[in-house]
Design an enzyme around this catalytic site. Structure first.
Site, PDB file in Angstrom:
ATOM      1  N   HIS A  37      48.827  44.077  47.636  1.00 24.91           N
ATOM      2  CA  HIS A  37      49.789  43.461  46.705  1.00 24.91           C
ATOM      3  C   HIS A  37      51.091  44.257  46.656  1.00 24.91           C
ATOM      4  O   HIS A  37      52.182  43.682  46.583  1.00 24.91           O
ATOM      5  CB  HIS A  37      49.203  43.407  45.287  1.00 24.91           C
ATOM      6  CG  HIS A  37      47.955  42.583  45.155  1.00 24.91           C
ATOM      7  ND1 HIS A  37      46.720  43.143  44.911  1.00 24.91           N
ATOM      8  CD2 HIS A  37      47.755  41.253  45.242  1.00 24.91           C
ATOM      9  CE1 HIS A  37      45.813  42.184  44.837  1.00 24.91           C
ATOM     10  NE2 HIS A  37      46.412  41.020  45.033  1.00 24.91           N
ATOM     11  N   GLN A  61      40.012  27.791  40.954  1.00 21.66           N
ATOM     12  CA  GLN A  61      39.704  28.087  42.358  1.00 21.66           C
ATOM     13  C   GLN A  61      38.358  28.787  42.523  1.00 21.66           C
ATOM     14  O   GLN A  61      37.996  29.169  43.630  1.00 21.66           O
ATOM     15  CB  GLN A  61      40.832  28.886  43.008  1.00 21.66           C
ATOM     16  CG  GLN A  61      40.983  30.323  42.534  1.00 21.66           C
ATOM     17  CD  GLN A  61      42.262  30.959  43.066  1.00 21.66           C
ATOM     18  OE1 GLN A  61      43.372  30.650  42.635  1.00 21.66           O
ATOM     19  NE2 GLN A  61      42.137  31.864  44.021  1.00 21.66           N
ATOM     20  N   GLY A 147      49.712  37.369  51.561  1.00 22.19           N
ATOM     21  CA  GLY A 147      49.140  38.281  52.555  1.00 22.19           C
ATOM     22  C   GLY A 147      48.404  37.524  53.657  1.00 22.19           C
ATOM     23  O   GLY A 147      47.730  36.528  53.390  1.00 22.19           O
ATOM     24  N   GLN A 148      48.520  38.031  54.864  1.00 19.49           N
ATOM     25  CA  GLN A 148      47.836  37.437  56.020  1.00 19.49           C
ATOM     26  C   GLN A 148      46.314  37.515  55.893  1.00 19.49           C
ATOM     27  O   GLN A 148      45.579  36.759  56.513  1.00 19.49           O
ATOM     28  CB  GLN A 148      48.316  38.138  57.304  1.00 19.49           C
ATOM     29  CG  GLN A 148      47.625  37.709  58.588  1.00 19.49           C
ATOM     30  CD  GLN A 148      47.762  36.211  58.860  1.00 19.49           C
ATOM     31  OE1 GLN A 148      48.754  35.585  58.487  1.00 19.49           O
ATOM     32  NE2 GLN A 148      46.744  35.649  59.500  1.00 19.49           N
ATOM     33  N   GLN A 153      44.463  30.364  53.212  1.00 17.78           N
ATOM     34  CA  GLN A 153      45.298  30.103  52.026  1.00 17.78           C
ATOM     35  C   GLN A 153      46.765  29.920  52.436  1.00 17.78           C
ATOM     36  O   GLN A 153      47.445  29.015  51.971  1.00 17.78           O
ATOM     37  CB  GLN A 153      45.147  31.266  51.042  1.00 17.78           C
ATOM     38  CG  GLN A 153      46.143  31.282  49.914  1.00 17.78           C
ATOM     39  CD  GLN A 153      45.773  32.268  48.827  1.00 17.78           C
ATOM     40  OE1 GLN A 153      44.901  32.014  48.019  1.00 17.78           O
ATOM     41  NE2 GLN A 153      46.438  33.408  48.793  1.00 17.78           N
ATOM     42  N   VAL A 176      46.892  44.740  54.744  1.00 14.67           N
ATOM     43  CA  VAL A 176      46.886  46.198  54.560  1.00 14.67           C
ATOM     44  C   VAL A 176      45.429  46.650  54.558  1.00 14.67           C
ATOM     45  O   VAL A 176      44.575  46.005  53.935  1.00 14.67           O
ATOM     46  CB  VAL A 176      47.594  46.596  53.244  1.00 14.67           C
ATOM     47  CG1 VAL A 176      47.545  48.103  53.039  1.00 14.67           C
ATOM     48  CG2 VAL A 176      49.040  46.114  53.258  1.00 14.67           C
ATOM     49  N   MET A 184      42.124  45.541  52.506  1.00 12.38           N
ATOM     50  CA  MET A 184      42.210  45.702  51.051  1.00 12.38           C
ATOM     51  C   MET A 184      41.853  44.384  50.366  1.00 12.38           C
ATOM     52  O   MET A 184      42.325  43.323  50.784  1.00 12.38           O
ATOM     53  CB  MET A 184      43.641  46.064  50.654  1.00 12.38           C
ATOM     54  CG  MET A 184      44.111  47.363  51.214  1.00 12.38           C
ATOM     55  SD  MET A 184      43.666  48.696  50.097  1.00 12.38           S
ATOM     56  CE  MET A 184      44.290  50.083  51.029  1.00 12.38           C
ATOM     57  N   SER A 185      41.030  44.482  49.342  1.00 10.77           N
ATOM     58  CA  SER A 185      40.659  43.294  48.576  1.00 10.77           C
ATOM     59  C   SER A 185      40.219  43.745  47.195  1.00 10.77           C
ATOM     60  O   SER A 185      39.579  44.801  47.056  1.00 10.77           O
ATOM     61  CB  SER A 185      39.490  42.570  49.266  1.00 10.77           C
ATOM     62  OG  SER A 185      38.884  41.655  48.365  1.00 10.77           O
ATOM     63  N   ARG A 187      37.936  42.515  45.687  1.00  6.47           N
ATOM     64  CA  ARG A 187      36.475  42.388  45.681  1.00  6.47           C
ATOM     65  C   ARG A 187      35.771  43.588  46.324  1.00  6.47           C
ATOM     66  O   ARG A 187      34.557  43.704  46.228  1.00  6.47           O
ATOM     67  CB  ARG A 187      36.046  41.088  46.359  1.00  6.47           C
ATOM     68  CG  ARG A 187      36.448  39.855  45.545  1.00  6.47           C
ATOM     69  CD  ARG A 187      35.867  38.561  46.103  1.00  6.47           C
ATOM     70  NE  ARG A 187      35.979  37.475  45.159  1.00  6.47           N
ATOM     71  CZ  ARG A 187      36.967  36.569  45.158  1.00  6.47           C
ATOM     72  NH1 ARG A 187      37.922  36.622  46.059  1.00  6.47           N
ATOM     73  NH2 ARG A 187      36.984  35.608  44.250  1.00  6.47           N
TER      74      ARG A 187
HETATM   75  O1  PAF Z   1      45.558  35.078  46.648  1.00  4.41           O
HETATM   76  C1  PAF Z   1      45.380  35.030  45.418  1.00  4.41           C
HETATM   77  O2  PAF Z   1      45.286  36.052  44.727  1.00  4.41           O
HETATM   78  C2  PAF Z   1      45.245  33.690  44.722  1.00  4.41           C
HETATM   79  O3  PAF Z   1      44.545  32.784  45.501  1.00  4.41           O
HETATM   80  C3  PAF Z   1      46.589  33.101  44.260  1.00  4.41           C
HETATM   81  C4  PAF Z   1      47.501  32.797  45.443  1.00  4.41           C
HETATM   82  C5  PAF Z   1      47.280  34.073  43.326  1.00  4.41           C
HETATM   83  C6  PAF Z   1      46.361  31.771  43.512  1.00  4.41           C
HETATM   84  O4  PAF Z   1      45.588  31.968  42.378  1.00  4.41           O
END
Ligand code: PAF
Length: 282
Positions: A37, A61, A147-148, A153, A176, A184-185, A187
């Site tokens: 981020h 989502q 991010g890639q 998405q 990254v 990086m995540s 999760r």
């Molecule tokens: O990538 C994310 O964190 C989410 O899918 C997003 C784009 C913020 C939409 O909620």
């Protein structure tokens, strides 16, 4: 840095910046901010004059048995990260603010939402596209940053923007990684020490495929087998999918050629992890 929790407040903050002719950059996030981020915020800061970060764990989502309740929400730490990296405003609405009534209007980017992650997460991209459209309407950015790492998405959002003539541009920033290759995540926090040790296998497997391609291999089935072999080194990894697709259409391809996306998703303990590489194969 200004912080807004309501749509009215963020609109006011942005219209003030806009009235000085400032170019608005937007980084939509679900919080639990990490170096990935930060790279988006920094890129936005370089390319635009007023950077808005949204922090919103979007309920639409998540599937019924997914991790919305335990999704990390370190709000104060997130604000510090935004401030420290040059964000001008943070928009952090509640679910009630974003969805004051039962949502009846959805953006469904057909086909592109159905493959890869869409197979195991049926309404996921409908929720992502819908909330991004809402956020784009509220923030009205000139440029939005993604991010890639979330390759599908990005493709879904780009198509929504094209199909609906939305007046913004998307910039995609590279994935990254931790020093051992793990993407990086937010999760990654779910992994215990044992699982964390096996997590770099995702990227190692993708790199192995790339090595084979560089050596002249073109058959997708063979490449998928090599990826599988590496992932199977870990008894804790359960493969959701390994896909080799055309990077624009997401159609599966038998032979790698042109712009190719190699993407995978696995379950590793409590975490569902994804990763991908994008290649231009002659
Ligand atoms: O990538 C994310 O964190 C989410 O899918 C997003 C784009 C913020 C939409 O909620």
């Amino acid at each position: 840095m200004q912080i807004a929790k309501t749509i009215e407040d963020i609109k006011m903050i942005i219209s003030e910046a806009g009235s000085f002719g400032k170019k608005i950059g937007f980084v939509p996030t679900m919080g639990a901010l990490h170096a990935g981020h930060i790279s988006l915020i920094k890129k936005a800061k370089q390319q635009t004059e007023f950077v808005v970060v949204s922090i919103f764990v979007n309920p639409t989502q998540f599937g019924p048995n997914e991790d919305i309740d335990k999704y990390p929400r370190p709000f104060e730490a997130d604000l510090e990260i935004c401030k420290h990296n040059g964000a001008d405003a943070v928009f952090a609405p509640s679910a009630q603010e974003m969805y004051p009534q039962k949502n009846l209007t959805w953006i469904n980017v057909e086909k592109l939402s159905e493959s890869l992650c869409g197979k195991t997460r049926p309404n996921h991209f409908r929720g992502v596209a819908t909330v991004c459209a809402k956020l784009f309407n509220i923030v009205q950015p000139d440029v939005a940053y993604f991010g890639q790492k979330d390759a599908q998405q990005v493709i879904v959002i780009k198509r929504m923007i094209a199909d609906l003539n939305l007046p913004l541009r998307i910039v995609v920033c590279p994935t990254v990684r931790e020093s051992d290759g793990l993407a990086m995540s937010s999760r990654n926090k779910y992994l215990n020490a044992e699982q964390r040790k096996d997590a770099p296998l995702l990227y190692a497997a993708l790199q192995e495929a790339e090595i084979f391609i560089k050596a002249g291999e073109r058959k997708s089935d063979f490449l998928k087998e090599q990826i599988k072999k590496i992932l199977n080194i870990s008894s804790q990894i359960a493969i959701d999918y390994i896909s080799i697709v055309n990077a624009d259409t997401l159609d599966e391809i038998d032979e790698v050629k042109g712009k190719v996306l190699i993407a995978l998703a696995v379950k590793l303990g409590p975490a569902r992890l994804i990763d991908n590489i994008l290649l231009d194969v002659k």
